[in-house]
Design an enzyme around this catalytic site. Structure first.
Site, mmCIF file in Angstrom:
data_model
loop_
_atom_site.group_PDB
_atom_site.id
_atom_site.type_symbol
_atom_site.label_atom_id
_atom_site.label_comp_id
_atom_site.label_asym_id
_atom_site.label_seq_id
_atom_site.Cartn_x
_atom_site.Cartn_y
_atom_site.Cartn_z
ATOM 1 C CE LYS A 46 -7.648 38.924 4.302
ATOM 2 N NZ LYS A 46 -7.539 38.808 2.845
ATOM 3 C CB ILE A 67 -3.929 40.851 10.256
ATOM 4 C CG1 ILE A 67 -4.838 39.643 10.560
ATOM 5 C CG2 ILE A 67 -4.547 42.164 10.736
ATOM 6 C CD1 ILE A 67 -6.217 39.672 9.942
ATOM 7 N NE ARG A 94 7.998 30.110 25.270
ATOM 8 C CZ ARG A 94 8.158 31.348 24.863
ATOM 9 N NH1 ARG A 94 8.573 32.269 25.717
ATOM 10 N NH2 ARG A 94 7.888 31.719 23.620
HETATM 11 P P1 ADP Z 1 5.378 32.187 16.743
HETATM 12 O O1 ADP Z 1 4.717 31.096 17.516
HETATM 13 O O2 ADP Z 1 6.354 31.679 15.745
HETATM 14 O O3 ADP Z 1 5.912 33.276 17.611
HETATM 15 P P2 ADP Z 1 2.956 33.734 16.237
HETATM 16 O O4 ADP Z 1 1.727 33.100 15.716
HETATM 17 O O5 ADP Z 1 2.983 34.074 17.674
HETATM 18 O O6 ADP Z 1 4.206 32.825 15.849
HETATM 19 O O7 ADP Z 1 3.252 35.057 15.416
HETATM 20 C C1 ADP Z 1 4.451 35.772 15.517
HETATM 21 C C2 ADP Z 1 4.289 37.102 14.808
HETATM 22 O O8 ADP Z 1 3.930 36.896 13.437
HETATM 23 C C3 ADP Z 1 3.191 37.983 15.359
HETATM 24 O O9 ADP Z 1 3.620 38.744 16.453
HETATM 25 C C4 ADP Z 1 2.861 38.842 14.164
HETATM 26 O O10 ADP Z 1 3.804 39.872 14.016
HETATM 27 C C5 ADP Z 1 3.024 37.888 13.014
HETATM 28 N N1 ADP Z 1 1.727 37.261 12.651
HETATM 29 C C6 ADP Z 1 1.247 36.076 13.104
HETATM 30 N N2 ADP Z 1 0.056 35.800 12.559
HETATM 31 C C7 ADP Z 1 -0.233 36.833 11.750
HETATM 32 C C8 ADP Z 1 -1.320 37.135 10.864
HETATM 33 N N3 ADP Z 1 -2.352 36.300 10.717
HETATM 34 N N4 ADP Z 1 -1.276 38.300 10.164
HETATM 35 C C9 ADP Z 1 -0.222 39.140 10.285
HETATM 36 N N5 ADP Z 1 0.819 38.908 11.075
HETATM 37 C C10 ADP Z 1 0.829 37.773 11.806
#
Ligand code: ADP
Length: 494
Positions: free
Chosen positions: A204, A206, A294
């Site tokens: 989803k 967000i 890390r």
């Molecule tokens: P990565 O491993 O590439 O860093 P993340 O899952 O940590 O990916 O997500 C990086 C960024 O993407 C988050 O900080 C947020 O801003 C956005 N993000 C990730 N998942 C969601 C989500 N389900 N809804 C809205 N924004 C998201």
């Protein structure tokens, strides 16, 4: 865990993070072996290394060359490898190779890296522990129809994420069913191509969340948190400004995030530093995103507010040591802000900028920290991540930390390559930043009222104009004098 002394450390990384790790290692009496590709041959931190080795391949491929790194470690008499961040830091196969080669891996157990590096497995593990995760599920390439049905079930917009992705890569937001299959094809392709696996997590999407993360450290028995960080200022899902602690969090929510982060790490019998990432909605709901196994780019803000050296903690735990800290003994003092200096064009969709830095200067401040490894003339190539350096300020209050960052950015001068410096200044001046109400999707608004400065390279204070003329004519590379410089496989840097 068995106690093993690290006497010589190979740092399998470059630029500011290699310099950062080197400093702590040497402070602890550990010899450092640094590696470099042709593009990085004049990096200043190499001059402080006890031994340096050129890498045969250029660009990122050089720092990803696992066999060579291990062979250099053996040749240099290193008994440990620190991967820094990026490159091989979250590669469980490399971690295992290091261990199998009889070397100490400065990081968590390979099995833990593998479990947390897979977004689908990490979500599952967090969920089993009762930690809220974003509604979502994982699907493999053959299951596109089921994935599309699932997206309709949880409701658009959804986010497609390559299960093994990272660094903001391999993610696509899908607004409606009509564009699902195009995004699916892109994400599976990126997943396969960049991360070697095409599994996709359908989540989803967000709306307007904040990114809050918790720094943790474990020794396999004890797990502690080192407070939280706010990393909501992002472009292309990558952070550009980070703060510790997060502002505007209720004490209940903050404690909940700390507890969940510690619970997850404790369950993994986590050894070393790590970060548990969450997104938090305006109405106070929160969801686990992922765990980074890390050292983070933004570890500097945590070091500033806690007074702890996270690299020293990593090295201590990697040697089989135990944390002598207690949770109560770790105190958060004041507020710290980090700005990442990127060579890029914010006004042009953050397109990476390249060129040669002819002049680099910055203003000293007793509470500031500069993380960098730059010596002019410094060539910025498209071969590496565009992050050049980091500036961190620390003060008793957030508003003073912002004010001192503004002062330092005003005098942070890079001539020859465009950076995001003026965009960072613009963000820090926005009422929404000052009020700490920005969220991860604020970037279009931040860009909307930003006008790029006249000069595409950083504006030049008049005082530097004379120096520039001299520097631009300086073509020779300044000598650097490491104690021992080694050739590697008979290449030209003998
Ligand atoms: P990565 O491993 O590439 O860093 P993340 O899952 O940590 O990916 O997500 C990086 C960024 O993407 C988050 O900080 C947020 O801003 C956005 N993000 C990730 N998942 C969601 C989500 N389900 N809804 C809205 N924004 C998201």
């Amino acid at each position: 865990m068995q106690q093993r002394h690290i006497h010589t450390l190979l740092i399998a990384n470059r630029s500011e993070i290699a310099a950062r790790i080197q400093l702590t290692a040497q402070q602890l009496g550990i010899r450092t072996v640094c590696v470099y590709t042709a593009e990085d041959a004049t990096a200043p931190h190499l001059a402080y290394a006890d031994a340096i080795y050129p890498l045969p391949l250029s660009g990122a491929a050089g720092y990803l060359d696992q066999a060579t790194l291990i062979a250099i470690a053996h040749e240099a008499g290193a008994n440990a490898i620190h991967p820094g961040y990026g490159f091989l830091a979250e590669n469980s196969f490399f971690a295992q190779r290091v261990v199998d080669a009889g070397l100490i891996w400065v990081g968590p157990a390979p099995i833990v890296i593998a479990a947390m590096g897979d977004k689908a497995r990490a979500r599952e593990q967090a969920s089993q522990l009762g930690i809220p995760v974003v509604p979502g599920a994982a699907f493999n390439t053959q299951n596109a129809p089921a994935a599309e049905q699932y997206a309709a079930l949880i409701g658009y917009p959804v986010l497609l994420k390559a299960a093994l992705g990272g660094g903001g890569k391999g993610m696509r937001r899908v607004e409606e069913a009509a564009t699902f299959s195009t995004a699916w094809a892109e994400v599976t392709r990126i997943g396969k191509h960049l991360f070697g696996d095409s599994t996709v997590v359908v989540e989803k999407y967000i709306t307007a969340p904040r990114h809050i993360e918790v720094q943790i450290v474990g020794d396999g028995q004890t797990t502690l948190h080192l407070f939280d960080r706010e990393c909501s200022v992002q472009r292309n899902n990558q952070k550009i400004i980070e703060e510790a602690p997060a502002t505007n969090l209720s004490p209940e929510l903050r404690s909940r995030l700390w507890l969940d982060a510690v619970t997850l790490a404790q369950n993994l019998r986590y050894t070393t530093v790590g970060t548990v990432e969450f997104i938090v909605t305006a109405d106070g709901r929160y969801y686990f995103l992922e765990m980074n196994t890390r050292l983070q780019v933004e570890h500097a803000v945590t070091e500033k507010v806690t007074g702890l050296d996270l690299v020293a903690l990593q090295l201590m735990v990697a040697q089989g040591g135990h944390l002598s800290l207690t949770q109560e003994s770790i105190v958060c003092h004041g507020h710290a802000i980090e700005c990442r200096i990127y060579c890029e064009r914010p006004e042009n969709n953050f397109l990476p900028a390249t060129g040669t830095i002819a002049l680099y200067s910055y203003r000293e401040h007793p509470q500031a920290r500069y993380d960098h490894s730059i010596r002019t003339p410094h060539k910025v190539t498209p071969l590496f991540d565009p992050m050049l350096s980091k500036i961190t300020t620390h003060a008793s209050t957030r508003s003073i930390a912002i004010a001192s960052m503004q002062l330092l950015l005003a005098d942070y001068t890079i001539v020859g390559v465009q950076t995001n410096r003026d965009f960072l200044r613009h963000i820090l001046a926005q009422p929404a930043f000052v009020a700490a109400t920005l969220h991860t999707q604020s970037m279009p608004h931040l860009l909307a009222n930003f006008t790029s400065p006249i000069s595409s390279t950083t504006t030049l204070p008049l005082a530097h104009a004379g120096a520039i003329a001299n520097i631009l004519t300086l073509t020779r590379t300044l000598p650097h004098t490491p104690q021992t410089q080694h050739s590697w496989r008979g290449n030209r840097w003998k």
